[in-house]
Design an enzyme around this catalytic site. Structure first.
Site, PDB file in Angstrom:
ATOM      1  N   ALA A 155     -13.984  -4.293   4.608  1.00 25.86           N
ATOM      2  CA  ALA A 155     -13.740  -3.017   3.932  1.00 25.86           C
ATOM      3  C   ALA A 155     -12.972  -3.246   2.630  1.00 25.86           C
ATOM      4  O   ALA A 155     -13.322  -4.124   1.844  1.00 25.86           O
ATOM      5  CB  ALA A 155     -13.033  -2.049   4.863  1.00 25.86           C
ATOM      6  N   CYS A 156     -11.902  -2.485   2.412  1.00 26.75           N
ATOM      7  CA  CYS A 156     -11.181  -2.544   1.133  1.00 26.75           C
ATOM      8  C   CYS A 156     -10.475  -3.876   0.899  1.00 26.75           C
ATOM      9  O   CYS A 156     -10.046  -4.165  -0.223  1.00 26.75           O
ATOM     10  CB  CYS A 156     -10.175  -1.394   1.042  1.00 26.75           C
ATOM     11  SG  CYS A 156     -10.951   0.229   0.940  1.00 26.75           S
ATOM     12  N   SER A 157     -10.331  -4.685   1.933  1.00 28.24           N
ATOM     13  CA  SER A 157      -9.665  -5.980   1.790  1.00 28.24           C
ATOM     14  C   SER A 157     -10.645  -7.121   1.531  1.00 28.24           C
ATOM     15  O   SER A 157     -10.244  -8.280   1.465  1.00 28.24           O
ATOM     16  CB  SER A 157      -8.847  -6.299   3.049  1.00 28.24           C
ATOM     17  OG  SER A 157      -7.829  -5.360   3.248  1.00 28.24           O
ATOM     18  N   PHE A 359      -5.843  -3.764   0.751  1.00 27.26           N
ATOM     19  CA  PHE A 359      -5.605  -3.307   2.124  1.00 27.26           C
ATOM     20  C   PHE A 359      -6.478  -2.099   2.417  1.00 27.26           C
ATOM     21  O   PHE A 359      -6.933  -1.399   1.497  1.00 27.26           O
ATOM     22  CB  PHE A 359      -4.123  -2.957   2.316  1.00 27.26           C
ATOM     23  CG  PHE A 359      -3.551  -2.061   1.245  1.00 27.26           C
ATOM     24  CD1 PHE A 359      -3.608  -0.686   1.349  1.00 27.26           C
ATOM     25  CD2 PHE A 359      -2.953  -2.610   0.111  1.00 27.26           C
ATOM     26  CE1 PHE A 359      -3.082   0.146   0.350  1.00 27.26           C
ATOM     27  CE2 PHE A 359      -2.425  -1.796  -0.893  1.00 27.26           C
ATOM     28  CZ  PHE A 359      -2.493  -0.418  -0.772  1.00 27.26           C
TER      29      PHE A 359
END
Length: 374
Positions: A155-157, A359
């Site tokens: 995902a965002c990481s 994160f």
């Protein structure tokens, strides 16, 4: 053992942009259509009316002022409310690969390198346009890179996890250089009809070239250390996937098939996790708050970044110490911290230390400590 370094970055920015004013106008028109359509149910109390959005609400909630998208026509159509992207033939380059190649070529040019210098491509993003073949292998082919490639999703990481993976391979000697690319078409998995989140995401692609510092031909950032952590949570979730049609209720328009978030829980649980992660990483490497010249954080929400910056530095960050780009790009998932790094790193001097951190869903958090050379 070799030393890994970031020697080039690239940012592909779509040509179409949506301001908050445009977005609010479209969303409120959608609200009017829906409330009119369900007027009888609303009047009887069986259904709650949808509420308008506003520019003030969006800016206060997020700090976002605009976002770039691959298609604004569909997003701003009250009867569509999602991007309209042409179905490409199997013999054409995929849209994610096309975006990534543009960013990758910028990164290679900045580093003064070519496809022949790269052994690995990692396509790290929050959503892939298909299950297989891997988008990374398509990017590899389009760039003319020998070696191997694979997709990854944290995902965002995803960007920082990809950087750690590439850096570890470089340190071990198994590769000379890697391109970590982050093509994010977040407009495709955002629910534009939900007031609480319709403003959050934008589209972009970033690329980071990581190679042996010994092979760097110009200014670069030595990767001092990387650290990643995950902790399972359902508070950010997307239930779409290839098993959807196998389920009796697998309808295409189910709300949970798009971006879902329990914002209050995410704030409460992620902020302490990220702040502690960064502090522990710096402490383990002997880097104090006074040693840190720049924080390039995930670009999800200005309030979140302000909180993390204050916790890590022990004070309110000064102008430029923690650059934000979300006011122009919105949340671009894995690409956000790399956009910030790409646009706000050239001014650092030799010996300056900074930290890249992303994160998000998982929960996941990744951090990369770097030091400027040259």
């Amino acid at each position: 053992m070799y030393t890994a370094a970031i020697t080039g970055t690239g940012v592909y920015t779509p040509s179409e942009r949506i301001t908050n004013a445009e977005l609010v106008k479209a969303f409120n028109a959608y609200v009017d259509l829906q409330n009119e359509k369900h007027a009888d149910e609303i009047a009887s109390g069986a259904r709650e009316p949808l509420q308008y959005s506003s520019e003030e609400f969006i800016l206060k909630a997020s700090g976002i002022e605009s976002r770039f998208v691959m298609d604004k026509t569909g997003v701003l159509d009250p009867e569509v409310m999602h991007p309209l992207l042409r179905q490409r033939g199997d013999d054409e380059p995929g849209i994610m690969a096309e975006m990534a190649v543009d960013a990758a070529r910028q990164a290679l040019a900045q580093a003064g390198k070519s496809a022949e210098d790269v052994d690995l491509v990692i396509c790290a993003a929050s959503n892939m346009e298909r299950a297989y073949p891997a988008v990374a292998i398509e990017i590899q082919q389009l760039l003319g890179i020998q070696g191997f490639a694979f997709d990854m999703n944290v995902a965002c990481s995803s960007a920082t996890f990809g950087i750690q993976t590439a850096a570890d391979m470089i340190r071990s000697g198994s590769i000379r250089a890697a391109l970590v690319v982050n093509p994010e078409i977040c407009s495709g998995h955002l629910e534009w009809r939900d007031r609480d989140c319709h403003f959050i995401f934008g589209d972009v692609a970033t690329a980071t070239l990581i190679e042996r510092s010994e092979d760097a031909t110009g200014a670069h950032f030595e990767i001092l250390s990387t650290r990643c952590a995950t902790e399972f949570s359902n508070n950010i979730r997307n239930n779409n996937g290839y098993l959807r049609r196998s389920r009796p209720d697998g309808v295409a328009d189910r709300r949970d098939m798009q971006f879902m978030q329990n914002g209050r829980k995410v704030f409460k649980e992620v902020l302490p996790m990220v702040s502690q992660h960064i502090t522990d990483h710096m402490t383990a490497e002997g880097v104090g708050a006074a040693d840190l010249k720049r924080l390039w954080l995930h670009q999800a929400n200005k309030t979140m970044n302000d909180f993390i910056g204050k916790k890590v530095l022990g004070r309110t960050p000064e102008a430029g110490e923690q650059p934000n780009i979300l006011q122009d790009y919105a949340n671009t998932s894995s690409a956000g911290s790399i956009i910030a790094f790409s646009k706000f790193s050239d001014d650092l001097e030799a010996g300056d230390t900074g930290l890249i951190c992303s994160f998000g869903a998982g929960y996941s958090v990744g951090s990369v400590l770097v030091r400027r050379h040259g």
